[in-house]
Design an enzyme around this catalytic site. Structure first.
Site, PDB file in Angstrom:
ATOM      1  N   SER A  90       0.988  -1.247   0.448  1.00 25.96           N
ATOM      2  CA  SER A  90       0.497  -0.141  -0.201  1.00 25.96           C
ATOM      3  C   SER A  90       0.215   1.600   0.001  1.00 25.96           C
ATOM      4  O   SER A  90       2.162   1.277   0.164  1.00 25.96           O
ATOM      5  CB  SER A  90      -0.757   0.073   1.111  1.00 25.96           C
ATOM      6  OG  SER A  90      -1.481   0.893   1.863  1.00 25.96           O
ATOM      7  N   TYR A 126      -1.892  -0.712   9.947  1.00 23.81           N
ATOM      8  CA  TYR A 126      -1.244  -1.217   8.505  1.00 23.81           C
ATOM      9  C   TYR A 126      -0.308  -0.802   8.006  1.00 23.81           C
ATOM     10  O   TYR A 126       0.114  -1.423   7.181  1.00 23.81           O
ATOM     11  CB  TYR A 126      -2.693  -0.748   8.113  1.00 23.81           C
ATOM     12  CG  TYR A 126      -2.947  -1.116   6.794  1.00 23.81           C
ATOM     13  CD1 TYR A 126      -3.283  -2.180   6.318  1.00 23.81           C
ATOM     14  CD2 TYR A 126      -3.227  -0.151   6.179  1.00 23.81           C
ATOM     15  CE1 TYR A 126      -3.594  -2.210   4.744  1.00 23.81           C
ATOM     16  CE2 TYR A 126      -3.098  -0.449   4.832  1.00 23.81           C
ATOM     17  CZ  TYR A 126      -3.895  -0.871   3.861  1.00 23.81           C
ATOM     18  OH  TYR A 126      -4.101  -1.602   2.876  1.00 23.81           O
TER      19      TYR A 126
HETATM   20  P1  NAP Z   1     -11.568  -5.808   0.317  1.00 24.95           P
HETATM   21  O1  NAP Z   1     -11.939  -5.079  -0.901  1.00 24.95           O
HETATM   22  O2  NAP Z   1     -11.350  -5.597   2.344  1.00 24.95           O
HETATM   23  O3  NAP Z   1     -11.154  -7.472   0.249  1.00 24.95           O
HETATM   24  C1  NAP Z   1     -10.311  -7.963   0.927  1.00 24.95           C
HETATM   25  C2  NAP Z   1     -10.629  -9.562   0.328  1.00 24.95           C
HETATM   26  O4  NAP Z   1      -9.343 -10.398   1.161  1.00 24.95           O
HETATM   27  C3  NAP Z   1     -11.832 -10.057  -0.098  1.00 24.95           C
HETATM   28  O5  NAP Z   1     -12.204 -11.406  -0.449  1.00 24.95           O
HETATM   29  C4  NAP Z   1     -11.639 -11.445   2.234  1.00 24.95           C
HETATM   30  O6  NAP Z   1     -12.107 -11.922   2.086  1.00 24.95           O
HETATM   31  C5  NAP Z   1      -9.854 -11.566   2.105  1.00 24.95           C
HETATM   32  N1  NAP Z   1      -9.389 -11.370   3.182  1.00 24.95           N
HETATM   33  C6  NAP Z   1      -9.196 -10.947   4.178  1.00 24.95           C
HETATM   34  N2  NAP Z   1      -8.965 -11.239   5.531  1.00 24.95           N
HETATM   35  C7  NAP Z   1      -8.473 -12.932   4.700  1.00 24.95           C
HETATM   36  C8  NAP Z   1      -7.399 -13.436   5.218  1.00 24.95           C
HETATM   37  N3  NAP Z   1      -6.668 -13.502   6.646  1.00 24.95           N
HETATM   38  N4  NAP Z   1      -7.265 -14.679   4.051  1.00 24.95           N
HETATM   39  C9  NAP Z   1      -7.991 -14.616   3.830  1.00 24.95           C
HETATM   40  N5  NAP Z   1      -8.069 -13.846   3.407  1.00 24.95           N
HETATM   41  C10 NAP Z   1      -8.681 -12.386   3.180  1.00 24.95           C
HETATM   42  O7  NAP Z   1      -9.886  -5.068   0.433  1.00 24.95           O
HETATM   43  P2  NAP Z   1      -9.577  -4.537  -1.018  1.00 24.95           P
HETATM   44  O8  NAP Z   1      -9.503  -3.146  -1.020  1.00 24.95           O
HETATM   45  O9  NAP Z   1      -9.107  -5.909  -2.123  1.00 24.95           O
HETATM   46  O10 NAP Z   1      -7.347  -4.981  -1.101  1.00 24.95           O
HETATM   47  C11 NAP Z   1      -6.657  -5.753  -0.914  1.00 24.95           C
HETATM   48  C12 NAP Z   1      -5.641  -5.683  -0.632  1.00 24.95           C
HETATM   49  O11 NAP Z   1      -4.902  -4.034  -1.282  1.00 24.95           O
HETATM   50  C13 NAP Z   1      -5.588  -5.210   0.500  1.00 24.95           C
HETATM   51  O12 NAP Z   1      -3.968  -6.579   0.604  1.00 24.95           O
HETATM   52  C14 NAP Z   1      -5.231  -3.766   0.836  1.00 24.95           C
HETATM   53  O13 NAP Z   1      -4.490  -3.482   1.726  1.00 24.95           O
HETATM   54  C15 NAP Z   1      -4.031  -3.622  -0.308  1.00 24.95           C
HETATM   55  N6  NAP Z   1      -4.516  -2.233  -0.241  1.00 24.95           N
HETATM   56  C16 NAP Z   1      -5.768  -1.265  -0.747  1.00 24.95           C
HETATM   57  C17 NAP Z   1      -6.213  -0.144  -0.926  1.00 24.95           C
HETATM   58  C18 NAP Z   1      -7.482  -0.275  -1.429  1.00 24.95           C
HETATM   59  O14 NAP Z   1      -7.521   1.600  -1.280  1.00 24.95           O
HETATM   60  N7  NAP Z   1      -8.518  -0.212  -1.653  1.00 24.95           N
HETATM   61  C19 NAP Z   1      -4.862   0.832  -1.156  1.00 24.95           C
HETATM   62  C20 NAP Z   1      -3.746   0.025  -1.117  1.00 24.95           C
HETATM   63  C21 NAP Z   1      -3.733  -1.529  -0.407  1.00 24.95           C
HETATM   64  P3  NAP Z   1     -13.732 -12.556   2.452  1.00 24.95           P
HETATM   65  O15 NAP Z   1     -14.794 -11.866   1.208  1.00 24.95           O
HETATM   66  O16 NAP Z   1     -14.087 -13.247   2.791  1.00 24.95           O
HETATM   67  O17 NAP Z   1     -13.861 -11.242   3.659  1.00 24.95           O
END
Ligand code: NAP
Length: 242
Positions: free
Chosen positions: A137, A151
């Protein structure tokens, strides 16, 4: 050779976009998710052939079970995207509970390491050249004061892990890279307790808008591809200038 990709957190948000992009390019994909069976079922229905495994990456037994399931269904795994990540509730560091700190580190850092460990162990045994992309991130470089310092620190650990592991396994032909997204339109902000967060903070983004999950997926797919054959230990910032 058939490309078989494991995508953790592949059922929603950025992970689902990575799964869609990989599926469209002919990869066989196995996703791991934590709780939301409905989202996993919808993805399976949308993308025939995608395998979804309910597996908490923070559980030390999960990585082996996940890779076993992927291999049994799709064949030897050739790539891993460590995308599963959690933030915990938004707020000041001093107000975060010990349970939140532990969970964020367990999922983001330990989960990434355990899956990478399983992948490299298998590739070494097979003499195979695999590829890993770790999703970090921009928080790692910004610190995220008042929102989720813990985080941000966990993602800094992911970036240093990416650098070190890349150097350690480079001679075996295994490439390890990272992608650091900025503000991306997913449910993670609502889960953190502020559904309107993107609109509130988008003014900080030099390009003046939030990113879409597909824009992160494109960077991940490039790093997995042969077009990035001389790239390892890199963390690509995809944040609209953030
Ligand atoms: P999200 O929409 O909350 O989706 C999270 C996904 O991860 C879901 O499929 C969830 O499964 C799964 N997950 C959560 N905890 C888990 C665990 N312990 N074991 C296995 N699967 C797990 O998140 P996102 O925004 O797509 O983020 C994805 C990645 O990008 C993360 O690493 C996040 O830190 C990073 N990121 C996101 C942003 C942003 O602005 N969105 C920015 C920077 C970095 P369930 O559906 O079953 O809960």
């Amino acid at each position: 050779m058939r490309q078989v990709l494991v995508v953790t957190g592949g059922s929603r948000g950025i992970g689902a976009a990575i799964t869609r992009a990989a599926h469209a390019r002919g990869y066989a994909v196995c996703v791991a998710y934590a709780r939301d069976d409905g989202a996993a079922d919808r993805l399976r229905a949308e993308l025939p052939g995608v395998v979804a495994v309910r597996a908490d990456v923070a559980d030390p037994a999960s990585a082996t079970a996940l890779f076993d399931a992927a291999e049994e269904s799709l064949g030897p795994v050739t790539g891993l995207v460590n995308n599963a990540g959690v933030t915990g509730p938004l707020g000041r560091f001093v107000d975060a509970s010990a349970a939140t700190l532990r969970r964020v580190l367990d999922v983001n850092v330990l989960g990434t390491m355990l899956c990478a460990h399983e992948a490299v162990r298998r590739w070494e045994a097979q003499g195979a050249a695999g590829r890993i992309v770790n999703v970090s991130s921009r928080a790692a470089g910004l610190g995220s004061p008042g929102e989720y310092v813990h985080y941000a620190a966990s993602k800094a650990a992911v970036e240093t892990f990416t650098l070190g592991l890349a150097k350690e396994v480079a001679a075996q032909g295994i490439r390890v890279n990272g992608v650091a997204p900025g503000m991306i339109r997913t449910d993670i902000h609502a889960t953190a307790g502020d559904p309107g967060r993107l609109e509130r903070v988008v003014g900080r983004v030099p390009m003046g808008r939030a990113g879409e999950p597909a824009e992160i997926a494109a960077a991940v797919l490039w790093l997995l591809s042969d077009e990035a054959s001389y790239v390892t230990g890199a963390v690509l910032q995809v944040g609209g200038g953030l």
